[in-house]
Structures are given as structure tokens and as C-alpha cells.
Design a protein around this motif. Structure first.
Motif: not given
Ligand SMILES: C[S@@+](CC[C@H](N)C(=O)[O-])C[C@H]1O[C@@H](n2cnc3c(N)ncnc32)[C@H](O)[C@@H]1O
Length: 223
Positions: A10, A15, A31-33, A56-57, A59, A73
Motif C-alpha cells: 500500500g 511517502r 499498491d492496488i491503485s 497488485q492487491a 489479498e 503502513p
Molecule cells: C492510507 S493510503 C497509505 C499510503 C502510504 N502507505 C502512506 O503511508 O502514505 C492506503 C494505500 O493503500 C492502497 N490500498 C488499498 N487497498 C489495497 C489493497 N487491497 N492492496 C494493496 N494496496 C491497497 C491504496 O491504494 C493507498 O495507496
């Protein structure tokens, strides 16, 4: 040979990931996005960094490398609102660690016994001036809590205004948005996935958390 890398799950716009790379640490990101990854790549390019990022997700994580450390994080693991998806993510994270590797994830207990189950009033939760044109971007939020299923439902209103006139408006509803875990439930997740030497730490320190702490980090080792 390079030391075994870590994985930032994620990683968003980088950051933390880009800071780590700038300090010479070996960290991959996932990251999923695609939008977040694109912003991360643009920031990396401006900094002369070359991150390895997978879209990738967590899960359904299936990466070519195995890691010494994996971290998720910003309590992003709690974005998995489906409990079975969360358990599958734990299995995948475990599988992506080398033997002896460690998974670290911060958790936030979003709702506690005795607190209101709904905040109907909008609360200003973010405010920033846009550098390009001086427009003011603001976010208002409200939430309700499904205590039985430990799920938070959120609404966010975004407004960008220039010279006191709204020029952009967006309304986002996430239902559910987030799942919360008690310390014991978070430890159970780790145990079920096969982790040992599980520790609960206070916030993001190395001190043990007390039982009533709402913000804690769980660390577990793959045997
Ligand atoms: C709250 S942000 C945190 C971003 C970064 N880690 C930070 O601390 O600034 C959550 C991140 O998780 C990603 N995310 C959400 N669901 C996810 C999933 N199932 N698998 C991977 N990434 C995911 C979102 O796209 C987003 O970039």
C-alpha cells in the motif's frame, strides 16, 4: 550482492517508500491503485529514484521476490473490510517472507466501548492551499460504526474554493470503509497465518503496548 529487500504494501504515492530509497535502503512497493503508483513514479523521477513497484492487491499478492521485512503502513490493512480477504492477505504476506522474515502492521482501534456509534455532524478533517493557484482545498468527514461487525462507514465532502467561491465539489461514500481489530484479534490473525514471536508495540515505537492502547503495531516472524 544486494541485501534482501523489504516490501512496502500500500505504498501509495511513495511517502515512505521514496524516503527509504533516498536513504539507500532496498525497498520494493506494491499498491492496488494505478493512479497512486503513477504519482509515485512521477515523484520518483523528479528525485532521480528508480523504485520497483507492482500493481497488485495484497489479498491476491503474487510477486517474484521473497522479503526479509514486509510492512503495511498507515493501518492500510484495515482497508480490507471483508474478513476472509483479510485472512487471505495474511496468508499471502506470510508466503512472501523468507524464513525468519518479519511482518509489521500498525492498527487503529477505530471505535471503543462507550463511544457514539455515529457522528452525524460534518467535521473539517483537512485543509490545504493549492500552490499553483492559491485555491483552498478542504475536506469534511463524518462516520458511523457497525459495532457488531467492527466496520466503519464513512462519507467525505471535498471542496476547492477560489476567492470564496466553490470551484470543485466531490462527495465520497465508502460503506464499509474500514474494519477494526482489538489487539487480541490482530494477534489471532497473525497466529492463524503461521506467525510466531508475535509482539504488540505501542504506536510506532519499540515499547510494548498496554492493553488499552488504541494505536498499536503488531510484529510477527515467519519461522
Ligand atoms: C492510507 S493510503 C497509505 C499510503 C502510504 N502507505 C502512506 O503511508 O502514505 C492506503 C494505500 O493503500 C492502497 N490500498 C488499498 N487497498 C489495497 C489493497 N487491497 N492492496 C494493496 N494496496 C491497497 C491504496 O491504494 C493507498 O495507496
Amino acid at each position: 550482492m544486494d541485501p534482501p529487500p523489504a516490501l512496502d504494501v500500500g505504498c501509495g504515492t511513495g511517502r515512505l517508500l521514496l524516503d527509504f530509497l533516498a536513504h539507500g535502503l532496498y525497498v520494493d512497493g506494491v499498491d492496488i491503485s494505478p493512479e497512486m503508483i503513477e504519482l509515485c513514479r512521477q515523484k520518483a523521477q523528479a528525485l532521480g529514484l528508480h523504485p520497483v513497484i507492482y500493481q497488485q492487491a495484497m489479498e491476491s499478492l503474487d510477486l517474484p521476490r521473497r522479503y526479509r521485512t514486509i510492512f503495511v503502513p498507515s493501518s492500510s490493512f484495515q482497508l480490507l473490510t471483508d474478513l476472509e480477504a483479510a485472512r487471505e492477505a495474511m496468508r499471502r504476506l506470510f508466503a512472501h517472507l523468507q524464513a525468519g522474515g518479519v511482518l509489521a502492521m500498525p492498527f487503529m482501534l477505530i471505535w471503543k466501548e462507550g463511544e457514539p456509534v455515529e457522528h452525524q455532524d460534518w467535521k473539517l478533517t483537512g485543509e490545504k492551499v493549492r500552490l499553483e493557484d492559491g485555491a483552498l482545498a478542504r475536506r469534511w468527514s463524518r462516520a458511523r460504526y457497525d459495532v457488531e461487525n467492527q466496520l466503519e462507514h464513512t462519507e467525505d465532502r471535498y471542496e476547492v474554493s477560489l476567492n470564496d467561491e466553490a470551484i470543485e465539489l466531490e462527495h465520497h461514500r465508502r460503506s464499509p470503509a474500514t474494519r477494526w481489530y482489538t489487539q487480541a484479534q490482530a494477534v489471532d490473525l497473525y497466529r492463524e497465518a503461521g506467525f510466531t514471536d508475535i509482539q504488540i508495540l505501542s504506536e510506532s515505537t519499540r515499547q510494548p503496548a498496554s492493553a488499552d492502547e488504541a494505536i498499536f503495531t503488531v510484529i510477527g516472524r515467519k519461522p
